[in-house]
Design a protein around this motif. Structure first.
Motif, PDB file in Angstrom:
ATOM      1  N   PRO A  75       0.821  -1.200   0.000  1.00 17.25           N
ATOM      2  CA  PRO A  75       0.000   0.000   0.000  1.00 17.25           C
ATOM      3  C   PRO A  75       0.858   1.254   0.000  1.00 17.25           C
ATOM      4  CG  PRO A  75      -0.206  -1.199   2.092  1.00 17.25           C
ATOM      5  CD  PRO A  75       0.651  -2.016   1.183  1.00 17.25           C
ATOM      6  N   THR A  76       0.344   2.292  -0.638  1.00 18.81           N
ATOM      7  CA  THR A  76       1.113   3.532  -0.764  1.00 18.81           C
ATOM      8  C   THR A  76       0.849   4.481   0.389  1.00 18.81           C
ATOM      9  OG1 THR A  76      -0.644   4.570  -2.030  1.00 18.81           O
ATOM     10  CG2 THR A  76       1.066   3.415  -3.278  1.00 18.81           C
ATOM     11  N   GLY A  77      -0.104   4.152   1.255  1.00 14.27           N
ATOM     12  CA  GLY A  77      -0.420   5.030   2.357  1.00 14.27           C
ATOM     13  C   GLY A  77      -1.558   5.979   2.043  1.00 14.27           C
ATOM     14  N   ASP A  78      -2.042   5.981   0.814  1.00 12.78           N
ATOM     15  CA  ASP A  78      -3.152   6.842   0.424  1.00 12.78           C
ATOM     16  C   ASP A  78      -4.439   6.012   0.492  1.00 12.78           C
ATOM     17  OD1 ASP A  78      -4.984   8.559  -0.659  1.00 12.78           O
ATOM     18  OD2 ASP A  78      -3.878   8.910  -2.525  1.00 12.78           O
ATOM     19  N   PRO A  79      -5.276   6.239   1.506  1.00 10.11           N
ATOM     20  CA  PRO A  79      -6.467   5.400   1.672  1.00 10.11           C
ATOM     21  C   PRO A  79      -7.655   5.844   0.824  1.00 10.11           C
ATOM     22  CG  PRO A  79      -6.346   6.973   3.449  1.00 10.11           C
ATOM     23  CD  PRO A  79      -5.112   7.187   2.594  1.00 10.11           C
ATOM     24  N   ARG A  80      -7.494   6.927   0.071  1.00  5.55           N
ATOM     25  CA  ARG A  80      -8.627   7.447  -0.697  1.00  5.55           C
ATOM     26  C   ARG A  80      -9.042   6.502  -1.812  1.00  5.55           C
ATOM     27  NH1 ARG A  80      -6.166  13.033  -2.410  1.00  5.55           N
ATOM     28  NH2 ARG A  80      -4.435  11.612  -2.666  1.00  5.55           N
ATOM     29  N   VAL A  81     -10.355   6.423  -2.030  1.00  3.11           N
ATOM     30  CA  VAL A  81     -10.906   5.700  -3.170  1.00  3.11           C
ATOM     31  C   VAL A  81     -11.211   6.756  -4.225  1.00  3.11           C
ATOM     32  CG1 VAL A  81     -12.818   4.291  -4.000  1.00  3.11           C
ATOM     33  CG2 VAL A  81     -11.902   3.922  -1.699  1.00  3.11           C
ATOM     34  N   HIS A  82     -10.611   6.620  -5.378  1.00 10.58           N
ATOM     35  CA  HIS A  82     -10.789   7.602  -6.445  1.00 10.58           C
ATOM     36  C   HIS A  82     -11.957   7.173  -7.325  1.00 10.58           C
ATOM     37  CE1 HIS A  82      -7.084   9.546  -5.231  1.00 10.58           C
ATOM     38  NE2 HIS A  82      -6.575   8.337  -5.118  1.00 10.58           N
ATOM     39  N   LEU A  83     -13.109   7.805  -7.077  1.00 12.82           N
ATOM     40  CA  LEU A  83     -14.322   7.442  -7.787  1.00 12.82           C
ATOM     41  C   LEU A  83     -14.353   8.089  -9.166  1.00 12.82           C
ATOM     42  CD1 LEU A  83     -16.819   8.013  -4.853  1.00 12.82           C
ATOM     43  CD2 LEU A  83     -15.801   5.871  -5.592  1.00 12.82           C
ATOM     44  N   ARG A  84     -14.839   7.345 -10.132  1.00 12.73           N
ATOM     45  CA  ARG A  84     -15.023   7.885 -11.479  1.00 12.73           C
ATOM     46  C   ARG A  84     -16.495   7.746 -11.818  1.00 12.73           C
ATOM     47  NH1 ARG A  84      -9.799   5.188 -13.150  1.00 12.73           N
ATOM     48  NH2 ARG A  84      -8.315   6.876 -12.927  1.00 12.73           N
ATOM     49  N   PRO A  85     -17.253   8.838 -11.642  1.00 15.11           N
ATOM     50  CA  PRO A  85     -18.695   8.751 -11.886  1.00 15.11           C
ATOM     51  C   PRO A  85     -19.016   8.440 -13.338  1.00 15.11           C
ATOM     52  CG  PRO A  85     -18.055  10.978 -11.212  1.00 15.11           C
ATOM     53  CD  PRO A  85     -16.818  10.153 -11.252  1.00 15.11           C
ATOM     54  N   VAL A  86     -20.110   7.717 -13.521  1.00 18.80           N
ATOM     55  CA  VAL A  86     -20.609   7.374 -14.849  1.00 18.80           C
ATOM     56  C   VAL A  86     -22.043   7.895 -14.929  1.00 18.80           C
ATOM     57  CG1 VAL A  86     -21.215   5.466 -16.390  1.00 18.80           C
ATOM     58  CG2 VAL A  86     -19.208   5.279 -14.907  1.00 18.80           C
ATOM     59  N   MET A  91     -28.981   9.302 -14.621  1.00 21.60           N
ATOM     60  CA  MET A  91     -28.508   9.299 -13.235  1.00 21.60           C
ATOM     61  C   MET A  91     -26.997   9.168 -13.194  1.00 21.60           C
ATOM     62  SD  MET A  91     -29.654   5.574 -11.782  1.00 21.60           S
ATOM     63  CE  MET A  91     -30.945   5.139 -12.908  1.00 21.60           C
ATOM     64  N   THR A  92     -26.421   9.545 -12.064  1.00 19.62           N
ATOM     65  CA  THR A  92     -24.981   9.432 -11.873  1.00 19.62           C
ATOM     66  C   THR A  92     -24.704   8.212 -11.016  1.00 19.62           C
ATOM     67  OG1 THR A  92     -24.736  11.828 -11.990  1.00 19.62           O
ATOM     68  CG2 THR A  92     -22.911  10.592 -11.011  1.00 19.62           C
ATOM     69  N   MET A  93     -23.821   7.330 -11.507  1.00 25.80           N
ATOM     70  CA  MET A  93     -23.443   6.121 -10.784  1.00 25.80           C
ATOM     71  C   MET A  93     -21.982   6.255 -10.356  1.00 25.80           C
ATOM     72  SD  MET A  93     -25.074   3.343 -13.434  1.00 25.80           S
ATOM     73  CE  MET A  93     -24.412   1.954 -12.555  1.00 25.80           C
ATOM     74  N   LEU A  94     -21.743   6.070  -9.062  1.00 26.70           N
ATOM     75  CA  LEU A  94     -20.376   6.106  -8.534  1.00 26.70           C
ATOM     76  C   LEU A  94     -20.013   4.694  -8.091  1.00 26.70           C
ATOM     77  CD1 LEU A  94     -21.538   9.096  -6.722  1.00 26.70           C
ATOM     78  CD2 LEU A  94     -19.254   9.249  -7.661  1.00 26.70           C
ATOM     79  N   GLU A 169     -40.054  15.795  -7.030  1.00 27.38           N
ATOM     80  CA  GLU A 169     -39.257  16.648  -7.911  1.00 27.38           C
ATOM     81  C   GLU A 169     -37.831  16.799  -7.398  1.00 27.38           C
ATOM     82  OE1 GLU A 169     -41.272  20.372  -8.314  1.00 27.38           O
ATOM     83  OE2 GLU A 169     -42.888  19.523  -9.532  1.00 27.38           O
ATOM     84  N   ASP A 170     -37.569  16.322  -6.177  1.00 28.39           N
ATOM     85  CA  ASP A 170     -36.240  16.445  -5.572  1.00 28.39           C
ATOM     86  C   ASP A 170     -35.320  15.309  -6.024  1.00 28.39           C
ATOM     87  OD1 ASP A 170     -37.090  18.695  -4.103  1.00 28.39           O
ATOM     88  OD2 ASP A 170     -37.966  17.377  -2.572  1.00 28.39           O
ATOM     89  N   SER A 171     -34.024  15.519  -5.813  1.00 24.74           N
ATOM     90  CA  SER A 171     -33.058  14.464  -6.145  1.00 24.74           C
ATOM     91  C   SER A 171     -33.173  13.337  -5.114  1.00 24.74           C
ATOM     92  CB  SER A 171     -31.642  15.029  -6.166  1.00 24.74           C
ATOM     93  OG  SER A 171     -31.281  15.468  -4.877  1.00 24.74           O
ATOM     94  N   VAL A 172     -32.637  12.197  -5.476  1.00 21.01           N
ATOM     95  CA  VAL A 172     -32.618  11.052  -4.566  1.00 21.01           C
ATOM     96  C   VAL A 172     -31.245  10.392  -4.661  1.00 21.01           C
ATOM     97  CG1 VAL A 172     -33.628   9.457  -6.256  1.00 21.01           C
ATOM     98  CG2 VAL A 172     -33.827   8.942  -3.839  1.00 21.01           C
ATOM     99  N   GLU A 173     -30.723   9.968  -3.508  1.00 14.87           N
ATOM    100  CA  GLU A 173     -29.433   9.268  -3.444  1.00 14.87           C
ATOM    101  C   GLU A 173     -29.662   7.924  -2.781  1.00 14.87           C
ATOM    102  OE1 GLU A 173     -26.318  11.513  -1.553  1.00 14.87           O
ATOM    103  OE2 GLU A 173     -27.118  13.393  -2.322  1.00 14.87           O
ATOM    104  N   PHE A 174     -29.070   6.875  -3.359  1.00 10.74           N
ATOM    105  CA  PHE A 174     -29.214   5.553  -2.750  1.00 10.74           C
ATOM    106  C   PHE A 174     -28.002   4.692  -3.072  1.00 10.74           C
ATOM    107  CE2 PHE A 174     -31.229   5.480  -6.870  1.00 10.74           C
ATOM    108  CZ  PHE A 174     -31.017   4.223  -7.401  1.00 10.74           C
ATOM    109  N   LEU A 175     -27.839   3.661  -2.253  1.00 19.37           N
ATOM    110  CA  LEU A 175     -26.772   2.682  -2.458  1.00 19.37           C
ATOM    111  C   LEU A 175     -27.362   1.462  -3.139  1.00 19.37           C
ATOM    112  CD1 LEU A 175     -25.001   2.784   1.029  1.00 19.37           C
ATOM    113  CD2 LEU A 175     -24.300   3.933  -1.078  1.00 19.37           C
ATOM    114  N   SER A 176     -26.561   0.823  -3.969  1.00 15.30           N
ATOM    115  CA  SER A 176     -26.992  -0.390  -4.650  1.00 15.30           C
ATOM    116  C   SER A 176     -25.892  -1.436  -4.552  1.00 15.30           C
ATOM    117  CB  SER A 176     -27.277  -0.092  -6.125  1.00 15.30           C
ATOM    118  OG  SER A 176     -27.420  -1.292  -6.857  1.00 15.30           O
ATOM    119  N   LEU A 177     -26.266  -2.637  -4.143  1.00  9.90           N
ATOM    120  CA  LEU A 177     -25.378  -3.795  -4.210  1.00  9.90           C
ATOM    121  C   LEU A 177     -25.964  -4.688  -5.293  1.00  9.90           C
ATOM    122  CD1 LEU A 177     -24.804  -4.695  -0.455  1.00  9.90           C
ATOM    123  CD2 LEU A 177     -23.321  -3.382  -1.968  1.00  9.90           C
ATOM    124  N   PHE A 178     -25.144  -5.032  -6.285  1.00 12.83           N
ATOM    125  CA  PHE A 178     -25.643  -5.787  -7.425  1.00 12.83           C
ATOM    126  C   PHE A 178     -24.733  -6.961  -7.721  1.00 12.83           C
ATOM    127  CE2 PHE A 178     -25.489  -6.581 -12.022  1.00 12.83           C
ATOM    128  CZ  PHE A 178     -26.794  -7.024 -12.201  1.00 12.83           C
TER     129      PHE A 178
END
Length: 196
Positions: A75-86, A91-94, A169-178
């Motif tokens: 490990p490099t010591g950088d714990p960040r997960v670099h997300l690339r949204p699609v 909708m936006t999927m991360l 009419e508002d935005s919605v955020e949710f998690l998905s396990l697929f």
């Protein structure tokens, strides 16, 4: 430093063999996917051939892992997960998982909209689990038309026609396990009791 490099490279062969067997892929199938000859693949797995970058890149891609995972880089010591949204289907999927295969995790964001989307249920192989973080999620599942609030979850076989969108009419955020192969999420509702 050279000893560390040699030791790392020595472990690549067994890791390649384990990844291939885990995916139940033959050397011939892997050869067709990567363009690397069967004999070269066999020598890499047995440790008779030293892995080179031009061989490792297509193998990492074929196995759905990063080069770091393939060679078990420290490990490099950088714990960040670099997300690339699609952006897909409005909708936006991360993606929250890096590995191909098995259960995949996503955070999905459906933007606010003044006009409600018209449901267009689809079906495909797999199994899905949803958990609403913010907003109100409309889930059309077969003959059911459901509205989920923050903190509510749903799970279903994706062979059942389904569609989701914002219930307001508002935005919605949710998690998905697929899971593409129908893998189900196993959740523990309470910790195990001590047997002492």
């Amino acid at each position: 430093m050279d000893d560390d490099l040699d030791q790392t490279l020595d472990t690549v062969g067994p890791r390649l063999r384990a990844l291939r067997r885990q995916r139940e892929t033959t050397l011939n199938e892997l050869s067709e996917t990567t363009g690397i000859s069967v004999s070269t693949l066999s020598r890499l797995e047995s440790g008779e051939r030293r892995p080179a970058l031009e061989l490792l890149l297509p193998l990492a891609r074929a196995h759905g892992v990063t080069l770091d995972e393939l060679v078990d880089a420290p490990p490099t010591g950088d714990p960040r997960v670099h997300l690339r949204p699609v952006n897909r289907h409005g909708m936006t999927m991360l993606p929250l998982t890096r590995r191909a295969g098995g259960i995949q995790a996503y955070k999905l964001v459906i933007p606010a909209s003044r006009s409600p989307a018209v449901p267009d249920p689809r079906s495909h192989e797999g199994y899905e689990w949803l958990y609403v973080l913010n907003g109100r999620l409309r889930l059309v599942l077969g003959e059911h038309d459901l509205e989920l609030s923050p903190g509510e979850a749903a799970e279903f076989d994706t062979r059942t026609p389904h569609w989701f969108g914002s219930a307001t009419e508002d935005s919605v955020e949710f998690l998905s396990l697929f899971g593409k192969q129908g893998e189900r999420a196993h959740l523990r509702a309470q910790p195990r009791k001590n047997s002492s």
